[in-house]
Design a protein around this motif. Structure first.
Motif, PDB file in Angstrom:
ATOM      1  N   PRO A  99       0.888  -1.285  -0.106  1.00  0.00           N
ATOM      2  CA  PRO A  99      -0.081  -0.045  -0.024  1.00  0.00           C
ATOM      3  C   PRO A  99       0.934   1.361   0.052  1.00  0.00           C
ATOM      4  CG  PRO A  99       0.119  -0.797   2.267  1.00  0.00           C
ATOM      5  CD  PRO A  99       0.933  -1.953   1.334  1.00  0.00           C
ATOM      6  N   THR A 140      -5.117   3.116  -1.299  1.00  0.00           N
ATOM      7  CA  THR A 140      -4.788   3.654  -0.215  1.00  0.00           C
ATOM      8  C   THR A 140      -3.970   5.085  -0.047  1.00  0.00           C
ATOM      9  OG1 THR A 140      -2.704   2.425  -0.245  1.00  0.00           O
ATOM     10  CG2 THR A 140      -4.363   1.279   0.945  1.00  0.00           C
ATOM     11  N   HIS A 142      -4.089   8.097   2.528  1.00  0.00           N
ATOM     12  CA  HIS A 142      -4.007   7.468   3.735  1.00  0.00           C
ATOM     13  C   HIS A 142      -2.993   7.000   4.062  1.00  0.00           C
ATOM     14  CE1 HIS A 142      -8.581   7.997   3.662  1.00  0.00           C
ATOM     15  NE2 HIS A 142      -8.400   7.533   2.331  1.00  0.00           N
ATOM     16  N   TRP A 185      -4.337   4.964   7.223  1.00  0.00           N
ATOM     17  CA  TRP A 185      -4.668   3.703   6.884  1.00  0.00           C
ATOM     18  C   TRP A 185      -3.387   2.851   7.176  1.00  0.00           C
ATOM     19  CZ3 TRP A 185      -8.191   3.351   2.166  1.00  0.00           C
ATOM     20  CH2 TRP A 185      -9.521   4.116   2.413  1.00  0.00           C
ATOM     21  N   PRO A 193       0.182  -1.235   7.925  1.00  0.00           N
ATOM     22  CA  PRO A 193      -1.297  -0.929   7.813  1.00  0.00           C
ATOM     23  C   PRO A 193      -2.069  -1.059   9.116  1.00  0.00           C
ATOM     24  CG  PRO A 193      -0.809  -2.486   5.848  1.00  0.00           C
ATOM     25  CD  PRO A 193       0.446  -2.400   6.908  1.00  0.00           C
ATOM     26  N   GLY A 195      -6.313  -0.196   7.038  1.00  0.00           N
ATOM     27  CA  GLY A 195      -5.470  -0.549   5.775  1.00  0.00           C
ATOM     28  C   GLY A 195      -5.533  -1.967   5.558  1.00  0.00           C
ATOM     29  N   ALA A 225      -8.759  -2.208   3.584  1.00  0.00           N
ATOM     30  CA  ALA A 225      -8.461  -1.721   2.182  1.00  0.00           C
ATOM     31  C   ALA A 225      -7.890  -2.654   1.237  1.00  0.00           C
ATOM     32  CB  ALA A 225      -7.917  -0.321   2.220  1.00  0.00           C
TER      33      ALA A 225
END
Length: 315
Positions: free
Chosen positions: A218, A271, A274, A282, A297, A301, A304
């Motif tokens: 992410p 993501t 964030h 996140w 995360p 997170g 997501a």
């Protein structure tokens, strides 16, 4: 969609009860980067047809990977030194897919070699070879690996950020970390990609009908490095460098997955905004404000990431 009840989880550990002191050391190794950084702040490929598109969620689901897949620090934790969460993206995905069985073999600190080699901590086996969980009846496999290959320790990217933090004191307006590493990290990623190619080939041989989903990393850092001013003791130039390293990591993992006939899931795009320096995180920062390992995360997170996987599976 409604959240189904979590299926019974099978945790596979080569050593059932690692000593408590070793567990403390493992947690400390994950958190050491945050402590150091906070201190600085104050001063051969498989053909594409190999992975048949077996209907996801109808058979056995096996989750593999590192701390990003394990959900390190996210409640509730289990599996000792592997720092597995029952709300990591694999568990959340399994709740939606309702597979006949679900095996979580993820483990914090895993490098790509952990697919075929047991993980150890101070000589204690904390997780057997992850591919041992994959059997011919497996219909779905998810995995996130490669990030820990960036570092020399088992905390991977955090290891690199710690080094960049220390180097920032030598040239606060330049990019001393980029100058220090040169192309070293790129070469480490090339090596990791070669290992991942071999691991995916072996996975395919063990479960030729399984759908393999390789999940990317992410948005750990923002597009604009100035957003991290006062939040991360790394120079603006090196924040750009670190973000490019994470981008290269995802690119090489995606290329390797695609060449092996696996499905690659991008978790960077969903993501964005964030990241660890945002107001709506996140991905936690160096000093987490929600339960999670630093630069990993949190529960949002992992949610997501699970949603991205489910979208890729058409759910």
């Amino acid at each position: 969609m409604p959240r189904a009840a979590l299926p019974r989880t099978t945790h596979t550990l080569a050593t059932a009860d690692a000593p408590r002191s070793a567990g403390v050391r493992k947690c400390a190794s994950v958190l050491t980067g945050a402590a150091l950084l906070a201190s600085a702040l104050t001063v051969t490929t498989t053909p594409a047809s190999a992975h048949a598109a077996a209907p996801a969620g109808t058979g056995k689901y096996v989750a593999l990977g590192d701390s990003y897949a394990a959900g390190a620090g996210v409640p509730a934790q289990s599996a000792g030194l592997c720092l597995r969460s029952d709300h990591n993206y694999g568990h959340l995905g399994a709740a939606a897919l309702s597979p006949s069985s679900y095996v979580d073999k993820t483990c914090a600190g895993a490098k790509v070699g952990a697919l075929t080699t047991a993980q150890t901590d101070l000589g204690i086996v904390v997780n057997g070879p992850q591919l041992d969980a994959v059997t011919p009846d497996t219909s779905l496999v998810t995995l996130t690996l490669g990030g820990n290959n960036l570092g020399t320790s088992d905390v991977g990217f955090v290891d690199v950020v710690v080094a960049c933090s220390a180097l920032s004191l030598t040239n606060p307006f330049g990019a001393p970390c980029r100058n220090f590493y040169g192309d070293t990290l790129s070469k480490r990623l090339d090596s990791a990609a070669a290992q991942l190619t071999d691991g995916l080939r072996k996975l395919s041989a063990k479960a030729p009908k399984a759908k393999v989903v390789v999940v990317g990393y992410p948005a750990v850092l923002p597009d604009d490095p100035t957003a991290c001013f006062g939040k991360m003791p790394v120079t603006t130039g090196d924040l750009r460098f670190l973000r490019s390293v994470m981008g290269e990591l995802n690119e090489k993992v995606e290329r390797t997955a695609t060449a092996a006939g696996a499905t690659y899931v991008d978790t960077l795009a969903p993501t964005k905004g964030h990241d660890s320096c945002s107001a709506s995180r996140w991905i936690e920062g160096l000093l987490p404000t929600s339960p999670a390992a630093p630069l990993h995360p949190n529960a949002r997170g992992e949610r997501a990431m699970a949603d991205a996987v489910l979208r890729a599976l058409g759910r």
